[in-house]
Write an enzyme that holds these catalytic residues in place. Sequence first.
Site, mmCIF file in Angstrom:
data_model
loop_
_atom_site.group_PDB
_atom_site.id
_atom_site.type_symbol
_atom_site.label_atom_id
_atom_site.label_comp_id
_atom_site.label_asym_id
_atom_site.label_seq_id
_atom_site.Cartn_x
_atom_site.Cartn_y
_atom_site.Cartn_z
ATOM 1 N N GLU A 52 -11.328 1.083 -4.437
ATOM 2 C CA GLU A 52 -11.629 2.180 -3.514
ATOM 3 C C GLU A 52 -12.676 3.075 -4.160
ATOM 4 O O GLU A 52 -12.553 3.453 -5.330
ATOM 5 C CB GLU A 52 -10.390 3.012 -3.182
ATOM 6 C CG GLU A 52 -9.357 2.314 -2.322
ATOM 7 C CD GLU A 52 -8.204 3.236 -1.927
ATOM 8 O OE1 GLU A 52 -8.375 4.480 -2.029
ATOM 9 O OE2 GLU A 52 -7.142 2.727 -1.537
ATOM 10 N N GLU A 75 -1.525 2.437 -5.475
ATOM 11 C CA GLU A 75 -1.669 3.580 -6.379
ATOM 12 C C GLU A 75 -0.276 3.981 -6.855
ATOM 13 O O GLU A 75 0.249 5.051 -6.480
ATOM 14 C CB GLU A 75 -2.365 4.747 -5.676
ATOM 15 C CG GLU A 75 -3.833 4.475 -5.356
ATOM 16 C CD GLU A 75 -4.471 5.547 -4.489
ATOM 17 O OE1 GLU A 75 -3.731 6.363 -3.890
ATOM 18 O OE2 GLU A 75 -5.715 5.562 -4.385
ATOM 19 N N HIS A 128 0.817 -1.223 0.000
ATOM 20 C CA HIS A 128 0.000 0.000 0.000
ATOM 21 C C HIS A 128 0.853 1.277 0.000
ATOM 22 O O HIS A 128 1.218 1.762 -1.053
ATOM 23 C CB HIS A 128 -0.980 -0.019 1.173
ATOM 24 C CG HIS A 128 -2.184 0.835 0.946
ATOM 25 N ND1 HIS A 128 -3.238 0.440 0.140
ATOM 26 C CD2 HIS A 128 -2.509 2.064 1.392
ATOM 27 C CE1 HIS A 128 -4.148 1.403 0.103
ATOM 28 N NE2 HIS A 128 -3.731 2.401 0.855
#
Length: 406
Positions: free
Chosen positions: A333, A203, A156
């Site tokens: 998300e 991301e 993450h």
Amino acid sequence: MHVPDNKKFLAAAFAAFVLFVLVIASSCSSNQPALGDSIPPEPSYPETPGDPLPGDFSLSAREFVSGLGTGWNLGNTLDAYGTTGLASETSWGQPRTTQDMMKNLKASGIDLVRIPVSWHNHADEAFTIDPEWMARVKTVVDYALAEDLRVIINIHHDNEKEYYFPDAEHAERSLAFVTRVWKQIALTFRNYDENLIFELLNEPRLVGYANEWGWSDSDSALTKAASIIGELEQSALDVVRASGSNNKNRYVMITPYVASPWAALSSRFVVPEDSAEDKLILSVHAYTPYSFAMEDPGEKIFTDKHRSDIDTFMANLNDSFTAKRGIPVIIGEYGATNKNNLAARVEWFSYYVGKAASYGMPVVLWDNGNHQVPSSGSFSELYGFYNRVGGSWYSPEILEAILGAL
């Protein structure tokens, strides 16, 4: 006296001194490691003993994803960084995860839990993960699986130059971090059944770049980053498959630059080659439209223009991936920040989730625990939905809208 000769000598000496200073300064100008030779050799990692759990990996990725239901993120918890050790789990204000938390979540109608995990603050200079941290991650995963929840785990908040960063200067170091961390995760969870899903990156992006959160095919820095991200995901996928056991066929999520739907739709997005057949899933994040779902103050009323924005990106993803390539999509998300506009948010959730369901796209609600508008009136990052201590929902109307739209 030969003054001119002395001047030449002094000039030459001064030039040599300046060159020496510049060389030394250049070698010391950055304290951020970038080269692979600054990383200690890769150690050997322990393999989880035992036989693989019985699992069913016979479904295509599309068939598998169609049965996932709706999801929720354990945000601001195992992904927290800035501190080390087990205490980091609660360092961003969220409670320690418990079995009851997962039990109540399942009872409320959730079927899928994404467990974001940061690793860099629990690893040494060779990127070897602290065994206590790995054991804690495993415990939380087991809590969810014991309640018949599907689980996603990932890399993450590790996107920094010291760890992985998708530019040419840091490519070698990034490859070492991503492959070593995934090798350790893969060896730990290799025997788990199909209910555990791997998401290779969260991301991935150029942190600090002017267009960090955007996408453009004409931006050479972004397109180069996309290429490097493709290399990182290919290498991570290869490591997962090579770890054997159930990982040979595990369902794996791949992510474009910054998890952007528009980056995924670009020809620059690299879909890795996979030794397993039909086991890849596209992962994107979409707080859409930004003006309603995330921007502070942005807009509070849900409009037809907002509906059109949702229609457009979902239809494009469905056409380009699910329909044409057989690669299903998970929106890992999503959410709408609290602007003291509950009725409009309920309307947004109903429409968003319903539209995604019509395309067979599971959605995973981002929850960071922050649910109340502060006295300052800021609407930034207010994505708290599930009361993890009480086992209830702060706004049951939102949960009803989500479940009613499936």
